[in-house]
Scaffold this motif. Structure first.
Motif, short mmCIF file in Angstrom:
data_model
loop_
_atom_site.label_atom_id
_atom_site.label_comp_id
_atom_site.label_asym_id
_atom_site.label_seq_id
_atom_site.Cartn_x
_atom_site.Cartn_y
_atom_site.Cartn_z
N THR A 58 0.86 -1.17 0.00
CA THR A 58 0.00 0.00 0.00
C THR A 58 0.90 1.22 0.00
N VAL A 59 0.66 2.13 -0.94
CA VAL A 59 1.55 3.27 -1.14
C VAL A 59 0.74 4.54 -1.26
N SER A 60 1.43 5.66 -1.16
CA SER A 60 0.79 6.96 -1.35
C SER A 60 1.32 7.60 -2.63
N VAL A 61 0.66 8.65 -3.06
CA VAL A 61 1.05 9.40 -4.25
C VAL A 61 2.03 10.50 -3.84
N PRO A 62 3.13 10.71 -4.59
CA PRO A 62 3.52 10.00 -5.81
C PRO A 62 4.08 8.61 -5.51
N VAL A 63 3.85 7.69 -6.44
CA VAL A 63 4.33 6.33 -6.29
C VAL A 63 5.72 6.23 -6.91
N HIS A 64 6.68 5.86 -6.10
CA HIS A 64 8.06 5.73 -6.56
C HIS A 64 8.25 4.32 -7.11
N ILE A 65 8.56 4.22 -8.39
CA ILE A 65 8.77 2.93 -9.05
C ILE A 65 10.22 2.86 -9.51
N SER A 121 9.51 -9.29 -18.54
CA SER A 121 8.81 -8.33 -17.69
C SER A 121 8.63 -8.83 -16.26
N LYS A 122 8.15 -7.94 -15.43
CA LYS A 122 7.80 -8.23 -14.04
C LYS A 122 6.52 -7.47 -13.72
N THR A 123 5.60 -8.13 -13.04
CA THR A 123 4.32 -7.54 -12.66
C THR A 123 4.13 -7.64 -11.16
N ILE A 124 3.67 -6.56 -10.54
CA ILE A 124 3.31 -6.60 -9.12
C ILE A 124 1.98 -5.87 -8.92
N PRO A 125 1.20 -6.32 -7.94
CA PRO A 125 0.01 -5.55 -7.55
C PRO A 125 0.37 -4.53 -6.48
N ILE A 126 -0.27 -3.38 -6.51
CA ILE A 126 -0.13 -2.38 -5.45
C ILE A 126 -1.50 -1.79 -5.15
N THR A 127 -1.61 -1.16 -4.02
CA THR A 127 -2.82 -0.42 -3.67
C THR A 127 -2.42 1.00 -3.31
N VAL A 128 -3.02 1.98 -3.95
CA VAL A 128 -2.78 3.38 -3.62
C VAL A 128 -3.79 3.78 -2.55
N SER A 129 -3.29 4.26 -1.45
CA SER A 129 -4.12 4.55 -0.30
C SER A 129 -4.95 5.82 -0.50
N ALA A 130 -6.18 5.76 0.01
CA ALA A 130 -7.03 6.95 0.07
C ALA A 130 -6.93 7.62 1.44
N ASN A 131 -6.07 7.07 2.30
CA ASN A 131 -5.84 7.59 3.66
C ASN A 131 -7.07 7.48 4.55
N ALA A 132 -7.97 6.59 4.18
CA ALA A 132 -9.19 6.42 4.97
C ALA A 132 -8.87 5.87 6.35
N ASP A 487 6.71 8.45 0.89
CA ASP A 487 5.53 7.65 1.17
C ASP A 487 5.03 7.96 2.57
N ASN A 488 3.70 7.97 2.76
CA ASN A 488 3.13 8.42 4.03
C ASN A 488 2.88 7.31 5.05
N MET A 489 3.39 6.11 4.80
CA MET A 489 3.39 5.02 5.77
C MET A 489 2.01 4.40 6.03
N MET A 490 1.04 4.66 5.15
CA MET A 490 -0.28 4.06 5.35
C MET A 490 -0.24 2.54 5.27
N GLU A 491 0.80 1.99 4.63
CA GLU A 491 0.90 0.54 4.51
C GLU A 491 0.93 -0.15 5.88
N PHE A 492 1.39 0.54 6.89
CA PHE A 492 1.57 -0.08 8.20
C PHE A 492 0.25 -0.24 8.96
N PHE A 493 -0.82 0.37 8.47
CA PHE A 493 -2.05 0.43 9.26
C PHE A 493 -3.20 -0.33 8.60
#
Length: 508
Positions: A58-65, A121-132, A487-493
């Protein structure tokens, strides 16, 4: 989608939050020093390794790739696709890009590489947080200790997790790693037999020497020779759960990361400048502040401007804030640590943001050669008081370390957006470095009833992400380009449930 590449060919559009959202297009200088590859690459030929984000992160915008390739033939181009749409292309063999215009929700990231034989290639799933749900956190508390790399403290965390029934998903120490000491003798990682290891040299020049362009193989050839350890062999030493039982249990029960870095490849003061100001404004040494203190804005100034309450607890006379002009305006917000134990008993009056200063003069900050177990016991005293208080249910406590201290670290420093246009204040003979790279990995533990239990994050962050978490939660303006892009660390919650509303019983 709008993005910015470290080669400068595209631009990052980033939102700066003041009262309303103002969209600014900025071109930021990329790092000028090559540390290659960008991360440890898959050893199989014709493969793509996505360095960051971690898979399913889970990441925040901007997403660093960031991604690199392993190929016996020249890679002619790389494309980045999000949900099947190409957003970036480069003719290099690696990619380092920030993606801004990407909606909250689940996405698929694909990195395609091309050579004379075709595409891989390489594919990964991610989720961009809405900070909910972030408003469940009413108090952000952070405490930054001294001078230990991730490998030095948590290199053996993976086996410990297995012993507790969890997966070993930690990028820890390879006990077969070999570095040569100053006499050319091979040295493997070994368990330190003292909790009072002598200090090493984590200066700018020593750090760039240790990194050696990304080889990470000069930790035993730098400064730090002593009568006890003339060949600097101690740099390969590590601690484990026998030495740090509380930290190992805390990191396993709550949340940690094996990709959390200090912000700059240097020692304490430049890194702590980033902790307060999001930049060291060119400084790479512990330079003396001017009369009245450094005038650059700190996170505390921005909290004042946003009307957000804060407090700064000190444990002894080793207080860093007086070196900043902020102190001239806000000295009354500094309180002795004794007050902490009473303040957390009254949650409604507890400030929104709390910084706890380390206790250097009292030898409790774990800085070598101080006894790390005495320092850890002091941390446990501070944190355990929170766990049993009425403020626990609405708080997050973040423990990390200001820099690696010169100890061995096998993970290549991450790339990052330079905070500003100020170059390093290099002197004659200094290593040619930049502010486009983080420092070494450092330990991190995120403690809250709202964390995802047992989480190990693999997404790149440095501790300007703590600033970004504060800014996101309390609608505070960023200090620099570094924390604005962090990144705003939402992944931890997980704010759908408070998994640790009743804290686990921790080892002493």
């Amino acid at each position: 989608m709008v993005c910015w590449s470290r080669s400068g060919s595209l631009f990052l559009t980033r939102a700066i939050w003041v009262v309303t959202v103002v969209m600014l297009t900025v071109s930021l200088a990329a790092g000028t020093i090559k540390i290659t590859p960008p991360c440890a690459l898959n050893s199989t030929n014709r493969t793509v390794t996505i360095c960051t984000p971690g898979s399913s992160a889970t990441v925040s915008v901007p997403v660093h790739i960031v991604a690199g390739t392993r190929d016996s033939s020249p890679v002619t181009s790389i494309q980045v696709l999000v949900d099947g749409n190409q957003i970036y292309q480069t003719n290099a063999s690696f990619v380092d890009v920030y993606v801004n215009s990407i909606a909250a929700g689940a996405h698929s990231v694909v990195v395609n590489a091309h050579d004379s034989a075709g595409t891989f290639s390489k594919t990964i799933p991610i989720t961009v947080s809405a900070n909910a749900g972030l408003n469940n956190i009413r108090h952000i508390i952070y405490f930054v200790q001294e001078n230990h790399s991730f490998d030095n403290y948590f290199g053996m965390l993976g086996p410990y997790r297995v012993s507790k029934g969890f997966s070993n998903n930690v990028d820890g120490l390879n006990l077969n790693a070999t570095l040569n000491n100053t006499q050319g003798q091979p040295v493997h990682p070994y368990h330190l037999q003292t909790v009072c290891m002598e200090a090493l040299s984590p200066t700018w020049n020593s750090s760039y020497h240790d990194v050696n362009g990304g080889k990470m193989d000069k930790f035993l050839n730098g400064a730090g020779s002593t009568k006890i350890d003339p060949t600097t062999t101690r740099a390969m030493g590590y601690y484990d759960q026998r030495d740090l039982p509380y930290y190992y249990d805390l990191a396993t029960q709550f949340a940690t990361s094996d990709r959390f870095f200090s912000p700059v490849l240097s020692n304490t003061n430049p890194n702590r400048m980033y902790l307060f100001a999001g930049t060291s404004f060119g400084h790479i040494r512990p330079d003396r502040p001017p009369a009245g203190g450094w005038t650059q804005a700190t996170i505390f100034d921005h909290l004042d401007q946003a009307g957000v309450s804060w407090r700064y607890y000190y444990q002894d006379n080793g207080i860093y804030l007086p070196q900043w002009s902020t102190y001239q305006r806000d000295a009354s917000k500094l309180q002795p640590i004794a007050n902490w134990y009473n303040d957390i008993k009254n949650e409604p009056s507890l400030p929104s943001v709390i910084f706890i200063e380390r206790a250097g003069p009292s030898k409790l900050d774990e800085h070598p050669p101080y006894n790390i177990q005495i320092g850890a016991a002091n941390t446990a005293k501070i944190l355990n008081a929170l766990l049993s208080s009425q403020s626990w249910s609405s708080s997050v406590f973040i423990l990390t370390y200001d820099e690696g201290g010169g100890s061995y670290e096998h993970v290549i420093p991450a790339t990052a957006i330079p905070p500003d246009s100020i170059p390093p204040m290099l002197q004659t003979g200094d290593a040619q470095g930049d502010f486009g790279h983080d420092g070494f990995r450092v330990p991190l533990i995120v403690v809250s009833p709202w964390v995802k239990p047992h989480l190990v994050s693999h997404t790149w962050r440095d501790y300007t992400s703590i600033l970004r978490l504060i800014e996101t939660r309390f609608n505070v303006q960023p200090l620099t380009a570094r924390d604005a892009a962090a990144d705003n660390m939402m992944e931890f919650f997980d704010f759908t449930k408070a998994s640790w509303l009743t804290p686990p019983v921790l080892l002493p």
